[in-house]
Motif scaffolding. Structure first.
Motif, PDB file in Angstrom:
ATOM      1  N   PHE A 162       0.851  -1.185   0.000  1.00 46.98           N
ATOM      2  CA  PHE A 162       0.000   0.000   0.000  1.00 46.98           C
ATOM      3  C   PHE A 162       0.886   1.234   0.000  1.00 46.98           C
ATOM      4  N   TRP A 163       0.510   2.180  -0.843  1.00 45.51           N
ATOM      5  CA  TRP A 163       1.213   3.458  -0.970  1.00 45.51           C
ATOM      6  C   TRP A 163       0.201   4.566  -0.713  1.00 45.51           C
ATOM      7  N   ASN A 164       0.518   5.466   0.227  1.00 40.12           N
ATOM      8  CA  ASN A 164      -0.443   6.506   0.601  1.00 40.12           C
ATOM      9  C   ASN A 164      -0.057   7.882   0.066  1.00 40.12           C
ATOM     10  N   ASN A 165       0.651   7.900  -1.053  1.00 30.65           N
ATOM     11  CA  ASN A 165       1.161   9.125  -1.682  1.00 30.65           C
ATOM     12  C   ASN A 165       2.350   9.712  -0.932  1.00 30.65           C
ATOM     13  N   MET A 166       2.776   9.019   0.100  1.00 25.74           N
ATOM     14  CA  MET A 166       3.931   9.481   0.857  1.00 25.74           C
ATOM     15  C   MET A 166       4.744   8.292   1.364  1.00 25.74           C
ATOM     16  N   ASP A 167       4.100   7.402   2.111  1.00 26.93           N
ATOM     17  CA  ASP A 167       4.754   6.214   2.640  1.00 26.93           C
ATOM     18  C   ASP A 167       4.358   4.991   1.815  1.00 26.93           C
ATOM     19  N   HIS A 168       5.244   3.999   1.813  1.00 30.02           N
ATOM     20  CA  HIS A 168       5.045   2.798   1.004  1.00 30.02           C
ATOM     21  C   HIS A 168       5.371   1.588   1.873  1.00 30.02           C
ATOM     22  N   PHE A 169       4.383   0.683   2.018  1.00 31.56           N
ATOM     23  CA  PHE A 169       4.540  -0.455   2.920  1.00 31.56           C
ATOM     24  C   PHE A 169       4.290  -1.775   2.207  1.00 31.56           C
ATOM     25  N   THR A 170       4.887  -2.842   2.743  1.00 30.49           N
ATOM     26  CA  THR A 170       4.575  -4.204   2.331  1.00 30.49           C
ATOM     27  C   THR A 170       4.026  -4.954   3.531  1.00 30.49           C
ATOM     28  N   TYR A 171       3.225  -5.982   3.244  1.00 30.65           N
ATOM     29  CA  TYR A 171       2.567  -6.767   4.287  1.00 30.65           C
ATOM     30  C   TYR A 171       2.603  -8.237   3.906  1.00 30.65           C
ATOM     31  N   GLN A 172       2.582  -9.091   4.929  1.00 32.40           N
ATOM     32  CA  GLN A 172       2.531 -10.529   4.702  1.00 32.40           C
ATOM     33  C   GLN A 172       1.119 -11.084   4.820  1.00 32.40           C
ATOM     34  N   ILE A 173       0.152 -10.211   5.102  1.00 39.67           N
ATOM     35  CA  ILE A 173      -1.268 -10.551   5.017  1.00 39.67           C
ATOM     36  C   ILE A 173      -1.966  -9.359   4.378  1.00 39.67           C
ATOM     37  N   PRO A 174      -3.084  -9.584   3.670  1.00 33.82           N
ATOM     38  CA  PRO A 174      -3.772  -8.462   3.040  1.00 33.82           C
ATOM     39  C   PRO A 174      -4.701  -7.753   4.019  1.00 33.82           C
ATOM     40  N   ALA A 175      -5.017  -6.490   3.743  1.00 35.49           N
ATOM     41  CA  ALA A 175      -6.087  -5.816   4.474  1.00 35.49           C
ATOM     42  C   ALA A 175      -7.391  -6.562   4.194  1.00 35.49           C
ATOM     43  N   GLN A 185     -10.051   0.394   7.808  1.00 33.77           N
ATOM     44  CA  GLN A 185      -9.164   1.542   7.933  1.00 33.77           C
ATOM     45  C   GLN A 185      -8.125   1.549   6.816  1.00 33.77           C
ATOM     46  N   VAL A 186      -7.602   2.721   6.549  1.00 34.09           N
ATOM     47  CA  VAL A 186      -6.578   2.857   5.518  1.00 34.09           C
ATOM     48  C   VAL A 186      -5.306   2.151   5.987  1.00 34.09           C
ATOM     49  N   PRO A 187      -4.704   1.311   5.163  1.00 35.67           N
ATOM     50  CA  PRO A 187      -3.464   0.633   5.575  1.00 35.67           C
ATOM     51  C   PRO A 187      -2.385   1.627   5.993  1.00 35.67           C
ATOM     52  N   SER A 188      -1.566   1.180   6.943  1.00 37.20           N
ATOM     53  CA  SER A 188      -0.546   2.052   7.540  1.00 37.20           C
ATOM     54  C   SER A 188       0.608   1.191   8.021  1.00 37.20           C
ATOM     55  N   ASP A 189       1.462   1.773   8.870  1.00 37.16           N
ATOM     56  CA  ASP A 189       2.571   0.995   9.423  1.00 37.16           C
ATOM     57  C   ASP A 189       2.121   0.029  10.517  1.00 37.16           C
ATOM     58  N   SER A 190       0.830   0.078  10.874  1.00 34.64           N
ATOM     59  CA  SER A 190       0.323  -0.834  11.906  1.00 34.64           C
ATOM     60  C   SER A 190      -0.888  -1.650  11.453  1.00 34.64           C
ATOM     61  N   TYR A 191      -1.435  -1.360  10.276  1.00 34.09           N
ATOM     62  CA  TYR A 191      -2.564  -2.125   9.745  1.00 34.09           C
ATOM     63  C   TYR A 191      -2.381  -2.325   8.251  1.00 34.09           C
ATOM     64  N   PRO A 192      -2.567  -3.565   7.735  1.00 38.61           N
ATOM     65  CA  PRO A 192      -2.647  -4.788   8.536  1.00 38.61           C
ATOM     66  C   PRO A 192      -1.323  -5.065   9.241  1.00 38.61           C
ATOM     67  N   LYS A 194       2.216  -6.871  10.571  1.00 41.76           N
ATOM     68  CA  LYS A 194       3.454  -7.286   9.895  1.00 41.76           C
ATOM     69  C   LYS A 194       3.843  -6.330   8.768  1.00 41.76           C
ATOM     70  N   ALA A 195       3.604  -5.041   8.994  1.00 41.56           N
ATOM     71  CA  ALA A 195       3.983  -4.046   8.000  1.00 41.56           C
ATOM     72  C   ALA A 195       5.491  -3.865   7.974  1.00 41.56           C
ATOM     73  N   ALA A 196       6.019  -3.597   6.799  1.00 44.76           N
ATOM     74  CA  ALA A 196       7.439  -3.293   6.633  1.00 44.76           C
ATOM     75  C   ALA A 196       7.571  -2.189   5.594  1.00 44.76           C
ATOM     76  N   GLU A 197       8.589  -1.374   5.746  1.00 48.92           N
ATOM     77  CA  GLU A 197       8.829  -0.341   4.758  1.00 48.92           C
ATOM     78  C   GLU A 197       9.203  -0.994   3.435  1.00 48.92           C
ATOM     79  N   PHE A 198       8.629  -0.504   2.346  1.00 47.75           N
ATOM     80  CA  PHE A 198       8.866  -1.096   1.039  1.00 47.75           C
ATOM     81  C   PHE A 198      10.341  -1.023   0.675  1.00 47.75           C
ATOM     82  N   GLU A 199      10.848  -2.157   0.152  1.00 47.04           N
ATOM     83  CA  GLU A 199      12.244  -2.210  -0.312  1.00 47.04           C
ATOM     84  C   GLU A 199      12.332  -3.262  -1.396  1.00 47.04           C
TER      85      GLU A 199
END
Length: 319
Positions: A162-175, A185-192, A194-199
């Motif tokens: 998920f990319w929120n026009n500023m931050d970009h995250f990866t997850y091991q489970i989907p929202a 809720q909008v995905p973030s660094d805490s939802y869903p 196991k969030a990690a910064e995109f790399e």
């Protein structure tokens, strides 16, 4: 006088089949039909049936200890719009002469060219997975969408982003979104979780995720592909990418829509099961239908369902 020693002429060495398990399962090595390929890339045609359905499918399999892959994509702005032109797989092949080229992620036209799928080459993000979905364009959802990526350390992952026009995250489970419920809720660094910064060094987006961490996923509902042209529960031409535990990259394409009589294509459930049978532990579905196309040394494999190659927003290449 002594008898001369018998001279034994050794039999010519027959190259070993690098993916014998695929051959044992009915896949036929057809690379001789497409010209010379690097020794670390093999191409196979499917058996006559996959998942109990008439099938014409091809896979390109690459040993990633020796092979390299990359992504070509249009470059998009923050609205997913691009000034770049779409290209056919053949146009991409002509420019780079990659032995294997397949179509990549999703794109659309709405008064201009847009891409809706992630694309990363050499660490540069050309486009992001689209971060909204709706049935009626009144109620707006924020789904996490599939990405297949390789990190700088060489590891592969099929994940949700998920990319929120500023931050970009990866997850091991989907929202956990569904059109049958109110938006989560909008995905973030805490939802869903196991969030990690995109790399990623190289990445392609699409959806749904088919296999994650060796387990069947097929999360088309959570990724909100109920609406649109993906048609996950219908038989269609399909394109996918996956990787095995031995780090063999697998490009998959199948024919459909009766371009060959009786060959309707596969569902995303079928596709996930086929890739699991091929040993993939991470895999995602890519754009399909009229976009599905694989070139081997510039030659088409399946009959494309539009009758000719479609110009697409991204491709994946292998050498």
């Amino acid at each position: 006088w002594t008898d001369e020693e018998e001279v034994v002429v050794p039999a010519p060495e027959i190259p070993s089949e690098p993916n014998q398990a695929y051959v044992d399962a009915g896949w036929i090595n057809v690379e001789d039909a497409f010209g010379t390929l690097p020794e670390h890339i093999s191409v196979y045609k499917s058996p006559a049936e996959l998942q109990g359905k008439s099938a014409i499918a091809y896979i390109a399999v690459a040993d990633m200890s020796k092979a390299d892959w990359d992504v070509w994509s249009v470059k998009a702005d923050n609205t997913y719009k691009t000034a770049d032109s779409y290209r056919t797989p053949s146009e991409v092949y002509e420019e780079g002469q990659w032995p294997i080229v397949i179509n990549g992620g999703y794109f659309f036209y709405e008064g201009g060219n847009y891409t809706s799928s992630l694309a990363v080459s050499n660490g540069e993000v050309f486009a992001y997975n689209i971060n909204y979905a709706s049935e009626d364009w009144v109620t707006i959802y924020s789904p996490t969408r599939a990405a297949f990526l390789q990190k700088a350390d060489g590891s592969f992952d099929a994940c949700w982003t998920f990319w929120n026009n500023m931050d970009h995250f990866t997850y091991q489970i989907p929202a956990d979104n569904s059109y049958d419920e109110a938006p989560k809720q909008v995905p973030s660094d805490s939802y869903p979780e196991k969030a990690a910064e995109f790399e990623a060094q190289t990445a392609i987006g699409g959806g749904p995720v088919l296999i994650n961490a060796g387990k069947y996923a097929n999360t088309w509902s959570e990724e909100m592909f109920d609406v649109g042209g993906v048609n996950p529960t219908s038989n269609n031409p399909r394109t996918a990418i996956g990787v095995t535990a031995e780090k063999k990259l697998v490009f998959f394409v199948c024919e459909g829509r009766n371009q060959t009589e009786g060959v309707a294509g596969l569902t995303t459930e079928d596709l996930a099961n086929v890739l699991m049978d091929l040993g993939c532990v991470e895999a995602i579905n890519l754009d399909g239908g009229g976009s599905s196309c694989m070139l081997v040394n510039g030659k088409e494999t399946i009959k494309v369902s539009d009758g000719s190659q479609r110009a697409v927003g991204s491709t994946i290449m292998l050498k």
